[in-house]
Design a protein around this motif. Structure first.
Motif, PDB file in Angstrom:
ATOM      1  N   ALA A  72       0.860  -1.185   0.000  1.00  0.00           N
ATOM      2  CA  ALA A  72       0.000   0.000   0.000  1.00  0.00           C
ATOM      3  C   ALA A  72       0.889   1.225   0.000  1.00  0.00           C
ATOM      4  CB  ALA A  72      -0.908  -0.001   1.227  1.00  0.00           C
ATOM      5  N   GLY A  73       0.412   2.298  -0.605  1.00  0.00           N
ATOM      6  CA  GLY A  73       1.195   3.520  -0.654  1.00  0.00           C
ATOM      7  C   GLY A  73       1.952   3.649  -1.958  1.00  0.00           C
ATOM      8  N   SER A  74       3.021   4.425  -1.939  1.00  0.00           N
ATOM      9  CA  SER A  74       3.783   4.650  -3.172  1.00  0.00           C
ATOM     10  C   SER A  74       5.191   5.150  -2.859  1.00  0.00           C
ATOM     11  CB  SER A  74       3.057   5.670  -4.053  1.00  0.00           C
ATOM     12  OG  SER A  74       2.794   6.842  -3.315  1.00  0.00           O
ATOM     13  N   LEU A  75       6.082   4.949  -3.809  1.00  0.00           N
ATOM     14  CA  LEU A  75       7.480   5.340  -3.671  1.00  0.00           C
ATOM     15  C   LEU A  75       7.925   6.110  -4.890  1.00  0.00           C
ATOM     16  CD1 LEU A  75       8.975   1.842  -2.712  1.00  0.00           C
ATOM     17  CD2 LEU A  75       8.619   3.723  -1.120  1.00  0.00           C
ATOM     18  N   LEU A  93       3.715   2.303  -7.547  1.00  0.00           N
ATOM     19  CA  LEU A  93       2.432   2.274  -6.843  1.00  0.00           C
ATOM     20  C   LEU A  93       2.196   0.904  -6.220  1.00  0.00           C
ATOM     21  CD1 LEU A  93       0.309   3.993  -9.651  1.00  0.00           C
ATOM     22  CD2 LEU A  93       1.730   5.059  -7.887  1.00  0.00           C
ATOM     23  N   ALA A  94       1.150   0.792  -5.449  1.00  0.00           N
ATOM     24  CA  ALA A  94       0.809  -0.474  -4.798  1.00  0.00           C
ATOM     25  C   ALA A  94       0.698  -1.583  -5.843  1.00  0.00           C
ATOM     26  CB  ALA A  94      -0.511  -0.336  -4.045  1.00  0.00           C
ATOM     27  N   GLU A 116       4.276   8.653   0.695  1.00  0.00           N
ATOM     28  CA  GLU A 116       3.183   8.709   1.676  1.00  0.00           C
ATOM     29  C   GLU A 116       3.384   7.506   2.587  1.00  0.00           C
ATOM     30  OE1 GLU A 116      -0.560   7.857  -0.455  1.00  0.00           O
ATOM     31  OE2 GLU A 116       0.751   7.050  -2.020  1.00  0.00           O
ATOM     32  N   THR A 117       2.528   7.276   3.509  1.00  0.00           N
ATOM     33  CA  THR A 117       2.652   6.094   4.371  1.00  0.00           C
ATOM     34  C   THR A 117       2.525   4.841   3.505  1.00  0.00           C
ATOM     35  OG1 THR A 117       1.655   7.330   6.177  1.00  0.00           O
ATOM     36  CG2 THR A 117       1.734   4.940   6.394  1.00  0.00           C
ATOM     37  N   THR A 118       3.506   3.967   3.639  1.00  0.00           N
ATOM     38  CA  THR A 118       3.646   2.883   2.668  1.00  0.00           C
ATOM     39  C   THR A 118       4.022   1.565   3.341  1.00  0.00           C
ATOM     40  OG1 THR A 118       4.333   4.439   0.943  1.00  0.00           O
ATOM     41  CG2 THR A 118       4.958   2.136   0.637  1.00  0.00           C
ATOM     42  N   SER A 119       3.291   0.500   2.994  1.00  0.00           N
ATOM     43  CA  SER A 119       3.596  -0.834   3.523  1.00  0.00           C
ATOM     44  C   SER A 119       4.332  -1.648   2.475  1.00  0.00           C
ATOM     45  CB  SER A 119       2.314  -1.583   3.888  1.00  0.00           C
ATOM     46  OG  SER A 119       1.502  -0.791   4.701  1.00  0.00           O
ATOM     47  N   ILE A 120       5.335  -2.350   2.928  1.00  0.00           N
ATOM     48  CA  ILE A 120       6.240  -3.035   2.019  1.00  0.00           C
ATOM     49  C   ILE A 120       6.314  -4.530   2.329  1.00  0.00           C
ATOM     50  CG2 ILE A 120       8.679  -3.250   1.381  1.00  0.00           C
ATOM     51  CD1 ILE A 120       7.439  -0.752   0.302  1.00  0.00           C
ATOM     52  N   CYS A 121       6.365  -5.346   1.279  1.00  0.00           N
ATOM     53  CA  CYS A 121       6.714  -6.751   1.445  1.00  0.00           C
ATOM     54  C   CYS A 121       8.145  -6.919   0.957  1.00  0.00           C
ATOM     55  CB  CYS A 121       5.782  -7.646   0.621  1.00  0.00           C
ATOM     56  SG  CYS A 121       4.068  -7.562   1.139  1.00  0.00           S
ATOM     57  N   GLU A 122       9.035  -7.230   1.882  1.00  0.00           N
ATOM     58  CA  GLU A 122      10.443  -7.372   1.528  1.00  0.00           C
ATOM     59  C   GLU A 122      10.738  -8.817   1.152  1.00  0.00           C
ATOM     60  OE1 GLU A 122      13.117  -5.837   4.460  1.00  0.00           O
ATOM     61  OE2 GLU A 122      14.804  -7.010   3.699  1.00  0.00           O
ATOM     62  N   ILE A 123      11.392  -9.002   0.016  1.00  0.00           N
ATOM     63  CA  ILE A 123      11.666 -10.348  -0.468  1.00  0.00           C
ATOM     64  C   ILE A 123      13.175 -10.517  -0.615  1.00  0.00           C
ATOM     65  CG2 ILE A 123      11.173 -12.026  -2.283  1.00  0.00           C
ATOM     66  CD1 ILE A 123       8.833  -9.985  -3.066  1.00  0.00           C
ATOM     67  N   PRO A 124      13.823 -11.175   0.321  1.00  0.00           N
ATOM     68  CA  PRO A 124      15.275 -11.346   0.256  1.00  0.00           C
ATOM     69  C   PRO A 124      15.656 -12.040  -1.050  1.00  0.00           C
ATOM     70  CG  PRO A 124      14.439 -12.030   2.400  1.00  0.00           C
ATOM     71  CD  PRO A 124      13.252 -11.797   1.531  1.00  0.00           C
ATOM     72  N   PHE A 125      16.635 -11.474  -1.725  1.00  0.00           N
ATOM     73  CA  PHE A 125      16.884 -11.942  -3.096  1.00  0.00           C
ATOM     74  C   PHE A 125      17.462 -13.344  -3.148  1.00  0.00           C
ATOM     75  CE2 PHE A 125      19.249 -11.947  -7.200  1.00  0.00           C
ATOM     76  CZ  PHE A 125      18.149 -11.809  -8.016  1.00  0.00           C
ATOM     77  N   ASP A 126      18.325 -13.688  -2.190  1.00  0.00           N
ATOM     78  CA  ASP A 126      18.900 -15.032  -2.225  1.00  0.00           C
ATOM     79  C   ASP A 126      17.821 -16.091  -2.010  1.00  0.00           C
ATOM     80  OD1 ASP A 126      18.503 -14.142   0.318  1.00  0.00           O
ATOM     81  OD2 ASP A 126      20.457 -14.755   1.093  1.00  0.00           O
ATOM     82  N   ARG A 127      16.896 -15.797  -1.102  1.00  0.00           N
ATOM     83  CA  ARG A 127      15.792 -16.723  -0.875  1.00  0.00           C
ATOM     84  C   ARG A 127      14.907 -16.816  -2.113  1.00  0.00           C
ATOM     85  NH1 ARG A 127      14.400 -17.371   4.396  1.00  0.00           N
ATOM     86  NH2 ARG A 127      13.296 -19.157   3.535  1.00  0.00           N
ATOM     87  N   LEU A 128      14.686 -15.680  -2.746  1.00  0.00           N
ATOM     88  CA  LEU A 128      13.862 -15.679  -3.955  1.00  0.00           C
ATOM     89  C   LEU A 128      14.500 -16.531  -5.034  1.00  0.00           C
ATOM     90  CD1 LEU A 128      11.447 -14.577  -5.586  1.00  0.00           C
ATOM     91  CD2 LEU A 128      12.882 -12.678  -6.286  1.00  0.00           C
ATOM     92  N   PRO A 193       0.429  11.069  -5.916  1.00  0.00           N
ATOM     93  CA  PRO A 193       1.139  10.969  -4.636  1.00  0.00           C
ATOM     94  C   PRO A 193       2.405  11.818  -4.582  1.00  0.00           C
ATOM     95  CG  PRO A 193       1.499   9.003  -5.952  1.00  0.00           C
ATOM     96  CD  PRO A 193       0.548   9.863  -6.726  1.00  0.00           C
ATOM     97  N   MET A 194       2.859  12.294  -5.722  1.00  0.00           N
ATOM     98  CA  MET A 194       4.141  13.019  -5.775  1.00  0.00           C
ATOM     99  C   MET A 194       3.925  14.523  -5.963  1.00  0.00           C
ATOM    100  SD  MET A 194       2.975  12.077  -8.810  1.00  0.00           S
ATOM    101  CE  MET A 194       3.434  10.372  -9.168  1.00  0.00           C
ATOM    102  N   SER A 195       4.942  15.272  -5.615  1.00  0.00           N
ATOM    103  CA  SER A 195       4.858  16.728  -5.752  1.00  0.00           C
ATOM    104  C   SER A 195       5.049  17.146  -7.212  1.00  0.00           C
ATOM    105  CB  SER A 195       5.933  17.384  -4.888  1.00  0.00           C
ATOM    106  OG  SER A 195       7.208  17.135  -5.451  1.00  0.00           O
ATOM    107  N   ARG A 196       4.719  18.370  -7.509  1.00  0.00           N
ATOM    108  CA  ARG A 196       4.963  18.924  -8.842  1.00  0.00           C
ATOM    109  C   ARG A 196       6.446  18.880  -9.184  1.00  0.00           C
ATOM    110  NH1 ARG A 196       0.198  18.798  -8.435  1.00  0.00           N
ATOM    111  NH2 ARG A 196      -1.344  20.380  -8.987  1.00  0.00           N
TER     112      ARG A 196
END
Lengths: 257, 257
Positions: A72-75, A93-94, A116-128, A193-196
């Motif tokens: 959720a959220g954006s970067l 985006l999400a 903005e407030t953002t939730s992340i699912c982190e996926i370790p690359f070696d495990r992936l 979600p981003m500024s001008r």
DNA sequence: CGTGATATTGATACGCATCAAAGGTAGTGG
DNA sequence: CCACTACCTTTGATGCGTATCAATATCACG
């Protein structure tokens, strides 16, 4: 099998499989994976951090360890030039995946920061990588994700290299609309979600130019803009502008190869 | 040379392993693969076609079936805008891999055309995917190749979005130099395989601008240009121009690839 | 309600595209 | 071998699009 993986399987009956229940399931990493495999994938994903506006997910030159799916959220992602200015390389985006730039050098070549407030699912690359050897569709899906990133970048190159300021803004708005649509949100009415300033930076334009284009498009009844809320009124027209064939102050073909 | 490598080459004399003997071995796809695995990889590679200047390797919108390593020669990749103009998205030299844009949609989103007589190693993608499941380092190496493409694209975006015309030309020259250097060729003196028009298109500049910049840099004794032959005289200076600041100190060799 | 960040609007300047035309180069056939 | 054509490259003059500078206006937030 690692201990961690064993633990994960042990826990699977008690713990909910978040991937399976995630509303982004059809567009995120787990697409086209069987339920059993989804458990395994789910088990390697870490969901610790909620980012606030301005928090960094990773920094340029930091070690590459994981890729990140946005729940959720954006970067925004950006690199820093030798001269010290930042160049925004993308908005995420999400449901989208960020951080794949670092695989090559094992070091991130861009930074990512929450808009903005953002939730992340982190996926370790070696495990992936281990998982891709076991789960049938996953490797291919991941290849496709990277390929999509390449396609998106090439679209942006085309935009920066050839298109007018109006076409650039139009393209961005259409792209955002498309991506919200994938998430079953409105394609025409959404929040930027981003500024001008971020927009200008991303599109290779000055802030003032972006602002001017928004007001002009509003006057022409193509858009309605109120701060960060945007509504696309004349999508057709926006497409035409994005393609470069504008009837108001029209310039036909440029640089005929 | 290690014993293992020596053995491998010896073993290969019965069944010719072109990858093992290829001079591009250290920078192409087979890097960091054991001799036995290299043999397997070699077996799936097809080397049928020598392309002549202007011949297409693949066309935009054609089905994606393989990726291509360049054995000798060079290519340019380009997409076509809605308005019908072409945008050059990249130049590819010997030892580099092209065609990864098509994985996502299973259709190429760009065309690739030979800039001179060019030999290609065609690697069918389905076979490659099978191989990545078996050969340990291959998947990772391929991930890295794609990641490198993403990095290169982002460098170009930065260039197109932020840099002046001079900085763009300087960056291209430095990038080409770096890439020739990887092949143990001269970093300072090389031949541009592409036309001025291609350069301009790629950098988002008019042909005339590119031409003017070449002559100006020659007058300032930064370059020596004779047609397609280029010699970088003042590399330091070129770095400074590429970085955008005409007199801040030059960093060490820019990645670019 | 004040304070800094962000956004709009206007006036001016400059970089690069565009138009125009000459000079080079490569490829072709007499 | 030269002449000829077609394309590529260079050079100069001019105009347009967008950056930049400057001055409000508005928003976010403590």
């Amino acid at each position: 099998m690692t201990d961690a993986a064993a633990n994960a399987i042990h826990f699977r009956h008690q713990n909910i499989n978040q991937c399976a229940e995630c509303s982004l399931n059809p567009i995120c990493l787990p697409v086209a994976i069987s339920p059993e495999d989804l458990y395994q994938l789910d088990s390697i994903i870490q969901r610790s951090r909620p980012l606030h506006r301005g928090d960094h997910l990773f920094w340029e030159e930091s070690a590459f360890e994981a890729i990140y799916a946005i729940k959720a959220g954006s970067l925004k992602a950006y690199t820093t030039t030798d001269a010290g200015e930042e160049q925004v390389t993308g908005f995420y985006l999400a449901g989208e995946v960020v951080g794949m730039d670092g695989i090559h050098t094992e070091t991130h070549v861009s930074s990512a920061v929450a808009l903005e407030t953002t939730s992340i699912c982190e996926i370790p690359f070696d495990r992936l990588q281990e998982a891709t050897q076991v789960i049938p569709g996953l490797q291919n899906h991941f290849f496709k994700l990277m390929s999509r990133e390449i396609q998106a970048d090439q679209q942006l190159m085309l935009l920066l290299g050839k298109k007018s300021a109006d076409a650039r803004v139009a393209s961005l708005l259409l792209s955002l609309g498309d991506r919200y649509k994938r998430r079953r949100l409105s394609e025409q009415r959404f929040r930027l979600p981003m500024s001008r300033s971020d927009i200008g930076n991303y599109l290779g334009l000055a802030v003032e130019t972006v602002s001017r284009i928004f007001t002009r498009m509003q006057q022409q009844n193509i858009l309605s803009v109120e701060g960060k809320e945007v509504c696309i009124i004349e999508r057709e027209q926006l497409c035409r502008i994005s393609a470069g064939s504008e009837d108001t102050s029209c310039k036909t073909s440029r640089t005929g190869s």
